[in-house]
Design a protein around this motif. Structure first.
Motif, PDB file in Angstrom:
ATOM      1  N   MET A 233      41.016  31.944  43.230  1.00 22.42           N
ATOM      2  CA  MET A 233      39.794  32.694  42.951  1.00 22.42           C
ATOM      3  C   MET A 233      40.059  34.193  43.021  1.00 22.42           C
ATOM      4  SD  MET A 233      36.578  32.595  42.156  1.00 22.42           S
ATOM      5  CE  MET A 233      35.783  31.065  42.644  1.00 22.42           C
ATOM      6  N   ARG A 234      40.792  34.620  44.011  1.00 20.27           N
ATOM      7  CA  ARG A 234      41.112  36.040  44.143  1.00 20.27           C
ATOM      8  C   ARG A 234      41.951  36.513  42.955  1.00 20.27           C
ATOM      9  NH1 ARG A 234      45.304  39.031  46.423  1.00 20.27           N
ATOM     10  NH2 ARG A 234      46.382  37.142  47.118  1.00 20.27           N
ATOM     11  N   ILE A 235      42.907  35.692  42.538  1.00 19.38           N
ATOM     12  CA  ILE A 235      43.745  36.048  41.394  1.00 19.38           C
ATOM     13  C   ILE A 235      42.904  36.139  40.127  1.00 19.38           C
ATOM     14  CG2 ILE A 235      45.608  35.217  39.898  1.00 19.38           C
ATOM     15  CD1 ILE A 235      46.894  33.985  42.415  1.00 19.38           C
ATOM     16  N   ALA A 236      42.020  35.151  39.944  1.00 16.05           N
ATOM     17  CA  ALA A 236      41.205  35.112  38.727  1.00 16.05           C
ATOM     18  C   ALA A 236      40.267  36.306  38.644  1.00 16.05           C
ATOM     19  CB  ALA A 236      40.412  33.816  38.675  1.00 16.05           C
ATOM     20  N   LEU A 237      39.556  36.582  39.719  1.00 18.49           N
ATOM     21  CA  LEU A 237      38.574  37.663  39.685  1.00 18.49           C
ATOM     22  C   LEU A 237      39.245  39.024  39.589  1.00 18.49           C
ATOM     23  CD1 LEU A 237      35.880  36.395  42.217  1.00 18.49           C
ATOM     24  CD2 LEU A 237      35.980  36.121  39.729  1.00 18.49           C
ATOM     25  N   GLY A 238      40.395  39.176  40.228  1.00 16.25           N
ATOM     26  CA  GLY A 238      41.133  40.428  40.111  1.00 16.25           C
ATOM     27  C   GLY A 238      41.585  40.682  38.686  1.00 16.25           C
ATOM     28  N   ALA A 239      42.043  39.628  38.023  1.00 16.19           N
ATOM     29  CA  ALA A 239      42.479  39.769  36.637  1.00 16.19           C
ATOM     30  C   ALA A 239      41.301  40.050  35.717  1.00 16.19           C
ATOM     31  CB  ALA A 239      43.201  38.497  36.186  1.00 16.19           C
ATOM     32  N   LEU A 240      40.144  39.477  36.025  1.00 18.57           N
ATOM     33  CA  LEU A 240      38.983  39.658  35.167  1.00 18.57           C
ATOM     34  C   LEU A 240      38.508  41.104  35.128  1.00 18.57           C
ATOM     35  CD1 LEU A 240      36.776  36.484  35.719  1.00 18.57           C
ATOM     36  CD2 LEU A 240      37.934  37.197  33.627  1.00 18.57           C
ATOM     37  N   ASP A 241      38.667  41.839  36.223  1.00 17.82           N
ATOM     38  CA  ASP A 241      38.285  43.252  36.186  1.00 17.82           C
ATOM     39  C   ASP A 241      39.052  43.980  35.093  1.00 17.82           C
ATOM     40  OD1 ASP A 241      36.390  43.170  38.190  1.00 17.82           O
ATOM     41  OD2 ASP A 241      37.787  43.719  39.789  1.00 17.82           O
ATOM     42  N   SER A 242      40.362  43.714  35.018  1.00 12.93           N
ATOM     43  CA  SER A 242      41.171  44.339  33.970  1.00 12.93           C
ATOM     44  C   SER A 242      40.853  43.744  32.607  1.00 12.93           C
ATOM     45  CB  SER A 242      42.660  44.157  34.283  1.00 12.93           C
ATOM     46  OG  SER A 242      43.001  44.818  35.493  1.00 12.93           O
ATOM     47  N   GLY A 243      40.608  42.435  32.575  1.00  8.58           N
ATOM     48  CA  GLY A 243      40.267  41.776  31.318  1.00  8.58           C
ATOM     49  C   GLY A 243      38.972  42.298  30.720  1.00  8.58           C
ATOM     50  N   ARG A 244      38.013  42.637  31.579  1.00 12.28           N
ATOM     51  CA  ARG A 244      36.749  43.180  31.069  1.00 12.28           C
ATOM     52  C   ARG A 244      36.968  44.531  30.403  1.00 12.28           C
ATOM     53  NH1 ARG A 244      33.574  40.985  36.451  1.00 12.28           N
ATOM     54  NH2 ARG A 244      33.099  38.927  35.558  1.00 12.28           N
ATOM     55  N   LEU A 245      37.920  45.288  30.905  1.00 12.41           N
ATOM     56  CA  LEU A 245      38.253  46.548  30.240  1.00 12.41           C
ATOM     57  C   LEU A 245      38.878  46.284  28.870  1.00 12.41           C
ATOM     58  CD1 LEU A 245      39.638  48.783  33.134  1.00 12.41           C
ATOM     59  CD2 LEU A 245      37.350  48.725  32.132  1.00 12.41           C
ATOM     60  N   GLY A 246      39.661  45.211  28.772  1.00 15.42           N
ATOM     61  CA  GLY A 246      40.220  44.846  27.479  1.00 15.42           C
ATOM     62  C   GLY A 246      39.133  44.524  26.470  1.00 15.42           C
ATOM     63  N   ILE A 247      38.133  43.773  26.895  1.00 16.08           N
ATOM     64  CA  ILE A 247      37.023  43.443  25.999  1.00 16.08           C
ATOM     65  C   ILE A 247      36.222  44.692  25.661  1.00 16.08           C
ATOM     66  CG2 ILE A 247      34.890  42.124  25.778  1.00 16.08           C
ATOM     67  CD1 ILE A 247      37.567  40.535  25.548  1.00 16.08           C
TER      68      ILE A 247
END
Length: 380
Positions: A233-247
């Motif tokens: 969960m920590r890995i997923a949510l941490g990556a999503l912060d950067s992924g949201r910038l990609g979107i």
């Protein structure tokens, strides 16, 4: 796309120029056909990888470009302005890569990253499930340790590059606890027991294949678990912060493409003996479109600079995703209006831009979820 950018180094300007050249010469000529025929442009991802554009924010020792995130995102915006499908695919590939780069062991990084960053391997990110989208902790896909391998069973949904990727970063349940019972796994595409649903029939991003990913007693070596058990969960949510910038960057590129098309058309189309761009009502519409697009760009660049500086950026990432994707929806809708009846036909690309914009408000966390993230951070 002609955007005046403020970049940190001369090398960054060279990367933007390289990206524009590749997009104009190699990608743009085929975009409309690929979208119309739902053809997955795997060769274009290989091309971007060979040019070094898939690994920009990752370490040089593994074949990355060691570029600041703000540079990577502006390159991504350039790609998305020409092909939203390829822009989103590049962002998803980076999202799947980030877990290995940040949480993998040195052995995993050395063996897995070079091919991924060079474009020989295309990644997918498997988090959502049919009944667990916004509620990530509600996932039911499970992994049970059996000797030296984990046995995975369950279904992942809405997976970009499903059936097309070479590996799948899968988040699955290894313990009952809702948040600390999830783990991450690197799953090769040739894993026995891994299969895929039929491609989703979508209103936009039709050149980007999206499927369910099915695990039926799929055995994944324990050495391909990324991070410790329970860290998923920590890995997923941490990556999503950067992924949201990609979107956010992709949505900004899409808005810019719509603005450019509308501006050009307004100068060429005549009504009542004048170019329609001479009418104040349309000028104001174009001005609002430009303001929304430039505001979106400013939002994601600020968040990226915070990330590059090692400062918290989660709230700003949600702001950027919210602002940029709402802007893309409004700007593409307004572009159709500028074109009038022609905007509603497939003779011009703005109707496709409008269809493509909608999903950006949904994936990587709906914009309602972004509002929750922002409000909770403000009230914390």
């Amino acid at each position: 796309m002609t955007v005046e950018r403020l970049l940190p180094t001369p090398e960054a300007y060279d990367l933007i120029d390289l990206t524009r050249q590749i997009c104009a010469e190699q990608i743009a000529p085929r975009v409309a056909t690929d979208e119309a025929t739902e053809h997955f442009p795997r060769d274009h991802f290989a091309l971007l990888g060979k040019a070094g554009l898939l690994g920009l924010p990752y370490p040089e020792e593994y074949g990355g470009g060691a570029q600041p995130y703000e540079v990577y995102l502006q390159v991504l915006e350039e790609i998305a302005s020409v092909s939203m499908s390829i822009g989103v695919g590049t962002s998803v590939h980076s999202l799947a890569t980030s877990a290995v780069a940040k949480h993998g062991t040195p052995e995993q990084q050395a063996s897995l990253l070079p091919g991924v960053l060079g474009g020989e391997m295309l990644g997918a990110y498997c988090l959502s499930e049919p009944q667990a989208g916004s509620d990530v902790a509600g996932m039911t896909t499970k992994a049970v340790l059996d000797g030296d391998a984990y046995v995975l069973n369950g279904v992942k949904a809405w997976i970009t590059h499903g059936s097309r990727a070479d590996f799948y970063l899968a988040f699955v349940r290894t313990a009952p606890d809702r948040t600390s019972g999830i783990s991450a796994f690197y799953v090769p595409a040739d894993t026995e027991g891994l299969s895929f649903g039929a491609p989703e029939k979508k209103m936009g991003l039709t050149a980007s294949t999206t499927t369910q990913v099915l695990f039926d007693d799929a055995r994944v070596p324990a050495e391909l678990r990324i991070g410790e058990e329970g860290e998923g969960m920590r890995i997923a949510l941490g990556a999503l912060d950067s992924g949201r910038l990609g979107i956010a960057a992709c949505a900004t590129g899409l808005a810019q493409a719509a603005l450019d098309a509308a501006t050009q058309y307004a100068g060429e189309r005549s009504q009542f003996g004048r170019a329609i761009g001479d009418f104040q009502g349309l000028q104001f519409l174009l001005a609002d479109m430009a303001a929304a697009t430039e505001s979106a760009r400013a939002a994601y660049v600020l968040a990226a600079r915070l990330r590059d500086a090692g400062r918290p950026f989660s709230r700003q990432a949600s702001v950027a995703k919210l602002v940029a994707t709402d802007a893309a929806m409004q700007v593409t809708t307004d572009a159709v209006q500028v074109f009038g009846g022609y905007g509603y036909t497939r003779e011009f690309p703005v109707e496709r831009y409008m269809r493509e914009a909608k999903v950006a408000q949904i994936f990587e966390g709906t914009n309602q979820i972004q509002r929750m993230v922002i409000a909770r951070d403000l009230l914390r």
